[in-house]
Design a protein around this motif. Structure first.
Motif, PDB file in Angstrom:
ATOM      1  N   ASN A   1       0.831  -1.218   0.000  1.00 39.36           N
ATOM      2  CA  ASN A   1       0.000   0.000   0.000  1.00 39.36           C
ATOM      3  C   ASN A   1       0.861   1.262   0.000  1.00 39.36           C
ATOM      4  OD1 ASN A   1      -2.240   1.673   0.027  1.00 39.36           O
ATOM      5  ND2 ASN A   1      -2.689   1.346   2.200  1.00 39.36           N
ATOM      6  N   GLY A   2       1.905   1.262  -0.784  1.00 42.65           N
ATOM      7  CA  GLY A   2       2.563   2.521  -1.117  1.00 42.65           C
ATOM      8  C   GLY A   2       3.743   2.960  -0.280  1.00 42.65           C
ATOM      9  N   LEU A   3       4.043   2.254   0.812  1.00 45.90           N
ATOM     10  CA  LEU A   3       5.216   2.647   1.595  1.00 45.90           C
ATOM     11  C   LEU A   3       6.442   1.858   1.131  1.00 45.90           C
ATOM     12  CD1 LEU A   3       3.798   2.991   5.242  1.00 45.90           C
ATOM     13  CD2 LEU A   3       3.952   4.708   3.435  1.00 45.90           C
ATOM     14  N   ARG A   4       7.607   2.305   1.595  1.00 49.89           N
ATOM     15  CA  ARG A   4       8.848   1.569   1.344  1.00 49.89           C
ATOM     16  C   ARG A   4       9.475   1.241   2.692  1.00 49.89           C
ATOM     17  NH1 ARG A   4      11.250   1.059  -3.743  1.00 49.89           N
ATOM     18  NH2 ARG A   4       9.831   1.839  -5.324  1.00 49.89           N
ATOM     19  N   PRO A   5       8.977   0.185   3.323  1.00 50.15           N
ATOM     20  CA  PRO A   5       9.447  -0.136   4.665  1.00 50.15           C
ATOM     21  C   PRO A   5      10.850  -0.741   4.664  1.00 50.15           C
ATOM     22  CG  PRO A   5       7.893  -1.790   3.912  1.00 50.15           C
ATOM     23  CD  PRO A   5       7.914  -0.719   2.861  1.00 50.15           C
ATOM     24  N   VAL A   6      11.611  -0.355   5.672  1.00 44.26           N
ATOM     25  CA  VAL A   6      12.900  -0.998   5.936  1.00 44.26           C
ATOM     26  C   VAL A   6      12.774  -1.627   7.322  1.00 44.26           C
ATOM     27  CG1 VAL A   6      15.394  -0.726   6.131  1.00 44.26           C
ATOM     28  CG2 VAL A   6      14.096   0.781   4.601  1.00 44.26           C
TER      29      VAL A   6
END
Lengths: 361, 325
Positions: free
Chosen positions: B73-78
């Motif tokens: 849903n659009g985030l770029r999690p690390v």
């Protein structure tokens, strides 16, 4: 609040439309007529499409399939409370919810026939794909809802799973994450009483599944899962809570799987006929039909017209799925990464040469 | 240009990517207020706030599963998994979802997620803190696996991983976290994924390694040179999808190949590299591909670690076996 009035720890279950279609007017949710009709027609379509899928499997025209019969309200009712932009996260027995969301039936047939093209969905559908490993989709619902919260959107996530999933670690972890992060998510447990052969009481010593919400710091409610009005009302309240930033809710939809777990299963091995008969008398569709008829929204003539129309639609969708081209070799490779690595391209080229000429199916 | 260790270089990459792109968020156990048990995320919580540097409950499967949802849903999690040895509850999320979401949805939903995890032996750690199990991730189609060897490499590779459209498991060699310092530029520095790095040219033998093996290989090279042997050294750095063609073309010139990894021998990446060399450079080979690996045993506790861990001497021995075949 329904969640206060129907506390699962006090043994209460929300029911609005009884098994004979008599409505409790004090609790009756206000739903516009067109929406009520849409819900009913979707439930009827779901049953016809579902029965058809089972028959197709018996004829060898469709693969193993998990029937939805008996759970139409449990699937359609909660999804009816969603708005555009809300996400639906599902497991694998949610045909009604998918049809309500406008997923083309022929795509679903195509998927169950074993063609990946059945998973192609056009447009902004806000829908995950099926998640077959039980309970594994719950953390995704948390992440999707976290992104909504992060961007300060007012959307919510409705996440379906079954009673068996509540024994999985991802159920506990997902609810725990959602509770601590207060994300806008509604956990909808379709308690259809069995995880394949395992009755609900063997999954947990707790009297209800809804009460498990208490341990994660939010509300849970048990709802008659064959009562579309109750499911809608409980979900609507949970959705409103989520949109206001008040976090998650767990809804236990107390329903029954009339069919087998999948077409590979034989439920007569572990269930008594009396039990099935008991639930048959509590059918979600027939009681909702009585409700609509009493509101003068439905009658015998419209019933006949819609069942014929739905049956015709189902046949057409089956035809579309069955005449769809088989998948191409390249498509099996195309979606492994955004850009195909050189080594994978070499494997594809090798396979083009190495496979026998006729390779589909 | 600032001189920094790998921890600082990773921190810099995270900070710069979070500055550049609001969709980048960090999550994991102790990554926020505490700044991570190795201090990799230090200062990020203060700089970006609790919505972007998220202290999560202690649950690996949901750290990865939640990151998958965020990415869809659009985030770029690390996400950070505190040690690779604790990642296994999340294995299902990698194999059943992260790796195949793109395929399952025919490209509609993707998982641009990075999961960072310190890994590897040589640090006298407790049980479960020393394993090198990269192969069980490399085996899964749809996952990328990246291992930096130096601070500079760590910055460039992590930046590329965060910007990558597919899920990346970013394994940080614990032993190298503070071992080496070098100049690391501020601002744009990207090392493309999927390409090996030639650490040094040589003509007699190709030594292949990654991560914490590189400084050990370097020590071995110093003594091999004194004996008149000229090794070529390749840092594979992206382990999946691996740049096998660089290995093959190097071996075609040198005629010998020694693979060094701290993971157990059986079905370690050395086996696949060996097969690729056999397929691509058989007629150039002067000797069988030599594998310098850990044995197929559980990593011993610190008192016995030397029975397991790769030493420069073992690399030298391996090269000499290849040279004298």
């Amino acid at each position: 609040m329904l969640t206060d009035d129907f506390d699962p720890l006090q043994g209460k279950m929300l029911s609005i439309l009884d098994k004979d279609g008599k409505v409790n007017e004090a609790l009756e949710p206000r739903i516009e007529d067109a929406k009520l009709l849409h819900a009913y027609k979707t439930m009827v379509l779901t049953r016809i499409a579902d029965d058809k899928a089972v028959r197709l499997q018996r004829q060898g025209r469709l693969g193993a399939y998990p029937p939805s019969r008996g759970q139409e309200a449990s699937q359609v009712g909660p999804a009816l409370a969603l708005e555009k932009g809300d996400w639906l996260v599902w497991a694998f027995r949610e045909l009604g919810a998918l049809l309500l969301r406008g997923v083309p039936l022929w795509r679903l047939y195509l998927y169950w026939m074993g063609n990946e093209e059945g998973s192609v969905l056009e447009g902004d559908v806000s829908l995950t794909p099926s998640a077959v490993p039980v309970g594994s989709q719950l953390p995704h619902a948390v992440g999707i809802s976290y992104a909504m919260k992060y961007r300060k959107e007012s959307n919510v996530v409705l996440c379906y799973f079954g009673d068996g999933a509540t024994s999985e670690g991802d159920f506990h972890e997902g609810l725990n994450f959602a509770g601590t992060m207060r994300t806008p998510v509604i956990f909808l447990c379709q308690n259809n009483q069995y995880a394949i052969s395992m009755p609900r009481k063997l999954q947990t010593a707790a009297p209800t599944l809804a009460q498990k919400a208490c341990a994660y710091g939010f509300k849970g409610i048990q709802v008659d899962g064959n009562d579309l009005l109750a499911l809608y009302a409980a979900t609507e309240e949970a959705v409103a809570r989520a949109r206001k930033g008040e976090g998650p809710t767990l809804i236990e939809s107390f329903t029954y799987r009339m069919g087998d777990h999948t077409t590979s299963d034989d439920a007569t091995k572990y269930r008594l006929a009396e039990e099935t008969a008991y639930w048959s008398a509590r059918d979600p569709i027939s009681r909702f039909r009585v409700y609509l008829e009493r509101k003068n929204l439905w009658d015998e003539k419209r019933e006949k017209e819609w069942s014929e129309e739905a049956a015709r639609v189902v046949e057409e969708e089956v035809r579309k799925a069955e005449t769809h081209a088989p998948p191409a070799l390249d498509d099996a490779f195309a979606h492994t990464f955004a850009t195909m690595p050189e080594g994978l391209r070499e494997q594809l080229e090798f396979m083009r040469r190495d496979l026998p000429a006729k390779r589909e199916g | 240009m600032a001189v920094m260790n790998m921890v600082q270089a990773i921190n810099l990459a995270l900070r710069e990517e979070m500055e550049r792109d609001e969709s980048v968020v960090c999550l994991g156990e102790d990554v926020g207020v505490d700044g991570g048990v190795f201090r990799v995320t230090e200062g990020l919580f203060e700089r970006f706030g609790k919505e972007r540097v998220i202290d999560t409950p202690l649950a690996e499967s949901s750290i990865v599963g939640t990151a998958i949802g965020m990415a869809m849903n659009g985030l770029r999690p690390v996400a950070e998994i505190q040690f690779l040895g604790f990642i296994y509850p999340a294995y299902q999320q990698f194999v059943s979802h992260a790796a195949r979401m793109r395929n399952r949805t025919r490209g509609r939903l993707t998982v641009p997620m990075v999961v960072r995890a310190p890994y590897g032996a040589g640090v006298k750690a407790l049980e479960h803190h020393s394993e090198s199990t990269e192969a069980i991730f490399c085996h899964i189609p749809g996952l990328k696996v990246v291992v930096p060897a130096t601070p500079l490499e760590a910055k460039g590779l992590l930046t590329a991983s965060i910007r990558d459209p597919d899920p990346v498991i970013f394994l940080e060699p614990t032993r190298s976290y503070r071992l080496l310092k070098e100049e690391v530029p501020e601002g744009e520095y990207v090392v493309p994924l999927g390409q090996a790095r030639k650490v040094r040219e040589g003509k007699d033998v190709t030594i292949v390694g990654w991560g914490a093996m590189l400084p050990i290989i370097q020590k071995a090279v110093e003594s091999l040179e004194k004996e008149g042997i000229s090794p070529e050294v390749l840092d594979m750095r992206t382990l999946a999808p691996m740049d096998y063609s660089s290995v093959v073309s190097s071996v075609k010139r040198t005629g010998r190949c020694v693979v060094v990894h701290e993971a157990p021998r059986n079905l370690g990446l050395g086996a696949e590299i060996s097969a690729r060399v056999m397929e691509g450079a058989l007629l150039s080979l002067q000797a069988p591909v030599e594998r310098v690996t850990a044995p197929d045993i559980t990593v011993p506790l610190p008192k016995g670690e030397n029975y397991y861990y790769i030493s420069p001497e073992r690399v030298v021995n391996g090269v000499k076996r290849a040279m004298s075949f």
